[in-house]
Design a protein around this motif. Structure first.
Motif, mmCIF file in Angstrom:
data_model
loop_
_atom_site.group_PDB
_atom_site.id
_atom_site.type_symbol
_atom_site.label_atom_id
_atom_site.label_comp_id
_atom_site.label_asym_id
_atom_site.label_seq_id
_atom_site.Cartn_x
_atom_site.Cartn_y
_atom_site.Cartn_z
ATOM 1 N N TYR A 49 0.931 -1.219 0.038
ATOM 2 C CA TYR A 49 -0.022 -0.074 -0.044
ATOM 3 C C TYR A 49 0.979 1.166 -0.206
ATOM 4 O O TYR A 49 0.694 2.254 -0.808
ATOM 5 N N PHE A 50 1.916 1.258 0.869
ATOM 6 C CA PHE A 50 2.595 2.663 1.095
ATOM 7 C C PHE A 50 3.500 2.684 0.105
ATOM 8 O O PHE A 50 4.194 3.899 -0.250
ATOM 9 N N LEU A 51 4.453 1.759 -0.343
ATOM 10 C CA LEU A 51 5.547 1.971 -1.108
ATOM 11 C C LEU A 51 5.315 2.769 -2.676
ATOM 12 O O LEU A 51 5.858 3.514 -2.983
ATOM 13 N N PRO A 52 3.740 2.483 -3.407
ATOM 14 C CA PRO A 52 3.975 3.304 -4.548
ATOM 15 C C PRO A 52 3.356 4.781 -4.165
ATOM 16 O O PRO A 52 3.774 5.709 -4.899
ATOM 17 N N LEU A 53 2.950 4.946 -2.897
ATOM 18 C CA LEU A 53 2.802 6.579 -2.387
ATOM 19 C C LEU A 53 3.989 7.117 -2.285
ATOM 20 O O LEU A 53 4.494 8.157 -2.624
ATOM 21 N N ILE A 54 4.938 6.508 -1.531
ATOM 22 C CA ILE A 54 6.158 6.894 -1.253
ATOM 23 C C ILE A 54 6.856 7.090 -2.477
ATOM 24 O O ILE A 54 7.685 8.341 -2.545
ATOM 25 N N GLU A 55 6.990 6.254 -3.359
ATOM 26 C CA GLU A 55 7.756 6.400 -4.742
ATOM 27 C C GLU A 55 7.174 7.702 -5.439
ATOM 28 O O GLU A 55 8.041 8.337 -6.068
ATOM 29 N N GLU A 56 5.786 7.887 -5.447
ATOM 30 C CA GLU A 56 5.235 9.090 -6.128
ATOM 31 C C GLU A 56 5.868 10.242 -5.328
ATOM 32 O O GLU A 56 6.185 11.430 -5.910
ATOM 33 N N ILE A 57 5.732 10.314 -4.140
ATOM 34 C CA ILE A 57 6.361 11.540 -3.330
ATOM 35 C C ILE A 57 7.731 11.849 -3.497
ATOM 36 O O ILE A 57 7.981 12.857 -3.853
ATOM 37 N N GLN A 58 8.380 10.743 -3.542
ATOM 38 C CA GLN A 58 10.096 10.994 -3.697
ATOM 39 C C GLN A 58 10.331 11.455 -5.002
ATOM 40 O O GLN A 58 11.092 12.106 -5.496
ATOM 41 N N ARG A 65 8.582 19.115 -7.931
ATOM 42 C CA ARG A 65 7.154 19.110 -7.919
ATOM 43 C C ARG A 65 6.499 19.095 -6.608
ATOM 44 O O ARG A 65 7.087 18.156 -5.650
ATOM 45 N N THR A 66 5.246 19.398 -6.266
ATOM 46 C CA THR A 66 4.598 19.055 -4.974
ATOM 47 C C THR A 66 3.837 17.606 -5.400
ATOM 48 O O THR A 66 3.409 17.558 -6.324
ATOM 49 N N PRO A 67 4.247 16.904 -4.651
ATOM 50 C CA PRO A 67 3.541 15.552 -4.663
ATOM 51 C C PRO A 67 1.979 15.561 -4.574
ATOM 52 O O PRO A 67 1.295 16.507 -4.225
ATOM 53 N N GLU A 68 1.553 14.386 -5.217
ATOM 54 C CA GLU A 68 0.063 14.397 -5.299
ATOM 55 C C GLU A 68 -0.806 13.865 -3.983
ATOM 56 O O GLU A 68 -1.530 14.492 -3.498
ATOM 57 N N ASP A 69 -0.095 13.104 -3.336
ATOM 58 C CA ASP A 69 -0.313 12.442 -2.181
ATOM 59 C C ASP A 69 0.695 12.990 -1.081
ATOM 60 O O ASP A 69 2.011 13.093 -1.667
ATOM 61 N N HIS A 70 0.445 13.162 0.176
ATOM 62 C CA HIS A 70 1.212 13.603 1.234
ATOM 63 C C HIS A 70 1.306 12.783 2.406
ATOM 64 O O HIS A 70 0.146 12.787 3.031
ATOM 65 N N LEU A 88 -2.569 13.218 3.841
ATOM 66 C CA LEU A 88 -3.546 14.043 3.020
ATOM 67 C C LEU A 88 -3.497 13.427 1.678
ATOM 68 O O LEU A 88 -2.495 13.287 0.784
ATOM 69 N N LEU A 89 -4.720 12.809 1.115
ATOM 70 C CA LEU A 89 -4.950 12.149 -0.029
ATOM 71 C C LEU A 89 -5.920 13.112 -0.923
ATOM 72 O O LEU A 89 -6.981 13.351 -0.484
ATOM 73 N N PRO A 90 -5.646 13.395 -2.146
ATOM 74 C CA PRO A 90 -6.586 14.233 -2.874
ATOM 75 C C PRO A 90 -7.912 13.472 -3.141
ATOM 76 O O PRO A 90 -7.818 12.255 -3.473
ATOM 77 N N VAL A 91 -8.971 14.429 -3.121
ATOM 78 C CA VAL A 91 -10.124 13.650 -3.612
ATOM 79 C C VAL A 91 -10.425 13.817 -5.092
ATOM 80 O O VAL A 91 -10.165 15.040 -5.824
ATOM 81 N N ASP A 92 -10.744 12.856 -5.857
ATOM 82 C CA ASP A 92 -11.069 12.774 -7.357
ATOM 83 C C ASP A 92 -12.025 13.876 -7.732
ATOM 84 O O ASP A 92 -12.995 14.002 -6.971
ATOM 85 N N GLY A 96 -7.781 20.610 -4.441
ATOM 86 C CA GLY A 96 -7.797 21.517 -3.088
ATOM 87 C C GLY A 96 -8.775 20.885 -1.968
ATOM 88 O O GLY A 96 -8.848 21.414 -1.036
ATOM 89 N N SER A 97 -9.504 19.595 -2.308
ATOM 90 C CA SER A 97 -10.058 18.891 -1.385
ATOM 91 C C SER A 97 -9.243 17.616 -1.117
ATOM 92 O O SER A 97 -8.784 16.921 -2.050
ATOM 93 N N TYR A 98 -9.306 17.247 0.213
ATOM 94 C CA TYR A 98 -8.300 16.381 0.727
ATOM 95 C C TYR A 98 -9.084 15.417 1.815
ATOM 96 O O TYR A 98 -9.665 15.855 2.575
ATOM 97 N N LEU A 99 -8.784 13.955 1.657
ATOM 98 C CA LEU A 99 -9.117 13.162 2.743
ATOM 99 C C LEU A 99 -7.889 12.997 3.595
ATOM 100 O O LEU A 99 -6.698 12.816 3.364
ATOM 101 N N ILE A 100 -8.301 13.207 5.044
ATOM 102 C CA ILE A 100 -7.045 13.083 6.116
ATOM 103 C C ILE A 100 -7.067 11.652 6.585
ATOM 104 O O ILE A 100 -8.110 11.032 6.500
#
Length: 198
Positions: A49-58, A65-70, A88-92, A96-100
Protein backbone atom coordinates in the motif's frame (compact mmCIF):
# COMPACT_ATOMS: atom_id res chain seq x y z
CA UNK A 1 10.21 21.91 -1.29
CA UNK A 2 10.48 21.57 2.46
CA UNK A 3 10.61 17.95 3.71
CA UNK A 4 10.11 18.26 7.51
CA UNK A 5 8.17 20.40 9.95
CA UNK A 6 8.29 20.68 13.72
CA UNK A 7 5.31 21.38 15.95
CA UNK A 8 5.53 21.20 19.75
CA UNK A 9 7.67 18.10 20.43
CA UNK A 10 6.87 16.29 17.16
CA UNK A 11 8.59 16.19 13.79
CA UNK A 12 6.50 15.57 10.64
CA UNK A 13 8.52 14.38 7.64
CA UNK A 14 7.59 13.06 4.23
CA UNK A 15 7.50 9.29 4.52
CA UNK A 16 10.38 7.28 3.05
CA UNK A 17 10.99 3.58 2.53
CA UNK A 18 13.19 3.71 5.63
CA UNK A 19 10.03 4.33 7.72
CA UNK A 20 8.14 1.27 6.46
CA UNK A 21 9.35 -1.28 9.07
CA UNK A 22 8.03 0.88 11.92
CA UNK A 23 4.77 1.65 10.10
CA UNK A 24 4.40 -2.08 9.38
CA UNK A 25 4.94 -2.98 13.04
CA UNK A 26 2.31 -0.42 14.08
CA UNK A 27 -0.28 -1.61 11.55
CA UNK A 28 0.25 -5.26 12.53
CA UNK A 29 -1.20 -4.52 15.99
CA UNK A 30 -4.80 -5.42 16.84
CA UNK A 31 -5.00 -2.43 19.18
CA UNK A 32 -4.02 0.08 16.47
CA UNK A 33 -6.34 -1.46 13.85
CA UNK A 34 -9.33 -1.93 16.14
CA UNK A 35 -11.38 0.86 14.56
CA UNK A 36 -9.85 0.75 11.09
CA UNK A 37 -11.60 -0.89 8.15
CA UNK A 38 -8.28 -2.61 7.33
CA UNK A 39 -5.75 -4.61 9.29
CA UNK A 40 -4.07 -5.92 11.21
CA UNK A 41 -1.77 -6.05 8.19
CA UNK A 42 1.17 -8.22 7.28
CA UNK A 43 4.40 -6.40 6.46
CA UNK A 44 3.84 -7.27 2.81
CA UNK A 45 0.34 -5.73 2.82
CA UNK A 46 1.60 -2.52 4.41
CA UNK A 47 4.51 -2.25 1.95
CA UNK A 48 2.26 -2.89 -1.07
CA UNK A 49 0.00 0.00 0.00
CA UNK A 50 2.60 2.55 1.10
CA UNK A 51 5.46 1.92 -1.33
CA UNK A 52 3.70 3.32 -4.45
CA UNK A 53 2.72 6.43 -2.46
CA UNK A 54 6.28 6.87 -1.21
CA UNK A 55 7.73 6.39 -4.69
CA UNK A 56 5.37 9.02 -6.14
CA UNK A 57 6.28 11.46 -3.36
CA UNK A 58 10.02 10.92 -3.78
CA UNK A 59 9.83 11.26 -7.57
CA UNK A 60 7.87 14.51 -7.30
CA UNK A 61 10.24 15.97 -4.73
CA UNK A 62 13.29 15.00 -6.81
CA UNK A 63 11.75 16.84 -9.77
CA UNK A 64 10.87 19.89 -7.69
CA UNK A 65 7.12 19.22 -7.96
CA UNK A 66 4.51 19.18 -5.20
CA UNK A 67 3.52 15.54 -4.62
CA UNK A 68 -0.04 14.47 -5.35
CA UNK A 69 -0.23 12.47 -2.10
CA UNK A 70 1.19 13.73 1.18
CA UNK A 71 2.14 10.95 3.61
CA UNK A 72 4.12 11.92 6.70
CA UNK A 73 5.97 10.00 9.38
CA UNK A 74 5.58 11.39 12.89
CA UNK A 75 8.51 11.16 15.31
CA UNK A 76 9.50 12.75 18.58
CA UNK A 77 11.52 15.87 17.81
CA UNK A 78 14.51 15.14 20.04
CA UNK A 79 14.82 11.35 20.20
CA UNK A 80 13.47 10.45 16.76
CA UNK A 81 11.24 7.80 18.36
CA UNK A 82 8.48 6.64 16.01
CA UNK A 83 5.01 7.97 16.93
CA UNK A 84 2.86 7.20 13.88
CA UNK A 85 1.90 8.51 10.48
CA UNK A 86 -0.60 10.89 8.94
CA UNK A 87 -1.66 11.74 5.41
CA UNK A 88 -3.54 14.02 3.04
CA UNK A 89 -4.87 12.24 -0.04
CA UNK A 90 -6.51 14.21 -2.86
CA UNK A 91 -10.22 13.75 -3.56
CA UNK A 92 -10.86 12.81 -7.19
CA UNK A 93 -12.32 15.58 -9.36
CA UNK A 94 -12.14 18.13 -6.53
CA UNK A 95 -8.80 19.99 -6.66
CA UNK A 96 -8.02 21.46 -3.25
CA UNK A 97 -10.08 18.86 -1.35
CA UNK A 98 -8.27 16.21 0.69
CA UNK A 99 -9.05 13.15 2.79
CA UNK A 100 -7.20 13.12 6.11
CA UNK A 101 -5.83 10.07 7.87
CA UNK A 102 -3.77 9.42 10.98
CA UNK A 103 -2.66 6.38 12.94
CA UNK A 104 -0.59 6.47 16.11
CA UNK A 105 1.32 3.61 17.69
CA UNK A 106 -0.47 2.46 20.84
CA UNK A 107 2.60 3.34 22.93
CA UNK A 108 1.94 7.00 22.06
CA UNK A 109 -1.77 7.27 22.82
CA UNK A 110 -3.29 9.78 25.25
CA UNK A 111 -0.50 12.34 24.89
CA UNK A 112 -2.31 14.79 22.60
CA UNK A 113 -0.35 13.59 19.56
CA UNK A 114 -3.50 12.71 17.59
CA UNK A 115 -4.81 16.25 17.92
CA UNK A 116 -1.40 17.67 16.99
CA UNK A 117 -1.22 15.39 13.93
CA UNK A 118 -4.69 16.46 12.79
CA UNK A 119 -3.77 20.11 13.41
CA UNK A 120 -0.67 19.63 11.25
CA UNK A 121 -2.85 18.28 8.42
CA UNK A 122 -5.16 21.31 8.71
CA UNK A 123 -2.13 23.62 8.60
CA UNK A 124 -0.55 21.81 5.67
CA UNK A 125 -3.72 21.54 3.57
CA UNK A 126 -4.86 25.14 4.01
CA UNK A 127 -1.57 27.02 4.46
CA UNK A 128 1.00 25.08 2.41
CA UNK A 129 -1.24 23.59 -0.30
CA UNK A 130 -3.89 26.32 -0.43
CA UNK A 131 -6.69 23.74 -0.23
CA UNK A 132 -10.31 24.60 0.47
CA UNK A 133 -11.78 21.48 2.12
CA UNK A 134 -10.77 18.56 4.35
CA UNK A 135 -12.74 15.33 4.70
CA UNK A 136 -12.49 12.94 7.62
CA UNK A 137 -14.31 9.84 8.75
CA UNK A 138 -14.24 7.34 11.55
CA UNK A 139 -16.17 4.45 13.03
CA UNK A 140 -19.00 5.80 15.20
CA UNK A 141 -17.64 4.05 18.32
CA UNK A 142 -14.16 5.55 17.94
CA UNK A 143 -14.73 8.44 20.32
CA UNK A 144 -11.01 9.34 20.46
CA UNK A 145 -10.82 9.97 16.71
CA UNK A 146 -14.10 11.89 16.75
CA UNK A 147 -12.79 14.15 19.53
CA UNK A 148 -9.56 14.77 17.63
CA UNK A 149 -11.44 16.06 14.59
CA UNK A 150 -13.88 18.10 16.67
CA UNK A 151 -10.99 19.76 18.54
CA UNK A 152 -9.53 20.74 15.17
CA UNK A 153 -12.77 22.40 14.06
CA UNK A 154 -14.27 19.62 11.93
CA UNK A 155 -18.07 19.48 11.72
CA UNK A 156 -20.02 16.24 11.65
CA UNK A 157 -21.79 16.12 8.29
CA UNK A 158 -23.47 12.73 8.28
CA UNK A 159 -23.63 9.08 9.25
CA UNK A 160 -23.57 6.10 6.91
CA UNK A 161 -25.18 3.19 8.71
CA UNK A 162 -23.35 -0.17 8.78
CA UNK A 163 -20.87 1.18 6.22
CA UNK A 164 -17.83 -0.88 7.29
CA UNK A 165 -17.57 -4.59 7.96
CA UNK A 166 -14.63 -5.39 10.20
CA UNK A 167 -13.84 -7.89 12.92
CA UNK A 168 -17.04 -9.79 12.25
CA UNK A 169 -19.31 -6.78 12.80
CA UNK A 170 -20.85 -3.85 10.96
CA UNK A 171 -20.00 -0.29 11.91
CA UNK A 172 -21.50 3.09 11.17
CA UNK A 173 -19.23 5.57 9.43
CA UNK A 174 -19.32 9.15 10.77
CA UNK A 175 -18.37 11.77 8.18
CA UNK A 176 -16.66 15.05 9.10
CA UNK A 177 -15.72 18.09 7.05
CA UNK A 178 -13.75 21.30 7.49
CA UNK A 179 -13.62 24.22 5.08
CA UNK A 180 -10.77 26.70 4.99
CA UNK A 181 -13.45 29.39 5.23
CA UNK A 182 -14.57 27.89 8.59
CA UNK A 183 -11.32 29.12 10.14
CA UNK A 184 -10.72 32.74 11.02
CA UNK A 185 -7.65 34.29 9.33
CA UNK A 186 -6.05 34.73 12.78
CA UNK A 187 -6.35 31.00 13.44
CA UNK A 188 -4.73 30.15 10.11
CA UNK A 189 -1.95 32.58 10.94
CA UNK A 190 -1.42 30.93 14.35
CA UNK A 191 -1.20 27.54 12.63
CA UNK A 192 1.62 28.92 10.53
CA UNK A 193 3.45 29.90 13.70
CA UNK A 194 2.86 26.47 15.29
CA UNK A 195 4.73 24.50 12.63
CA UNK A 196 8.22 25.55 11.59
CA UNK A 197 10.88 24.22 9.24
CA UNK A 198 12.83 21.35 10.72
Amino acid sequence: MQLSWIGADLRFSYCTEHDLPEISRMLAKESVCRWLFFGPNTEEETRSYFLPLIEEIQEALAEGRTPEDHVFTIRLKHSGEFVGQCALLPVDFSPGSYLIGYQLDDTCWRRGYGTLACTFLVYFAFTVLGGYRLNGDTVADNTASRRVMERCGFVQEGVQRQYWHAGGGYYDRVIFGLLASDLAPERLSRLGETFTAA
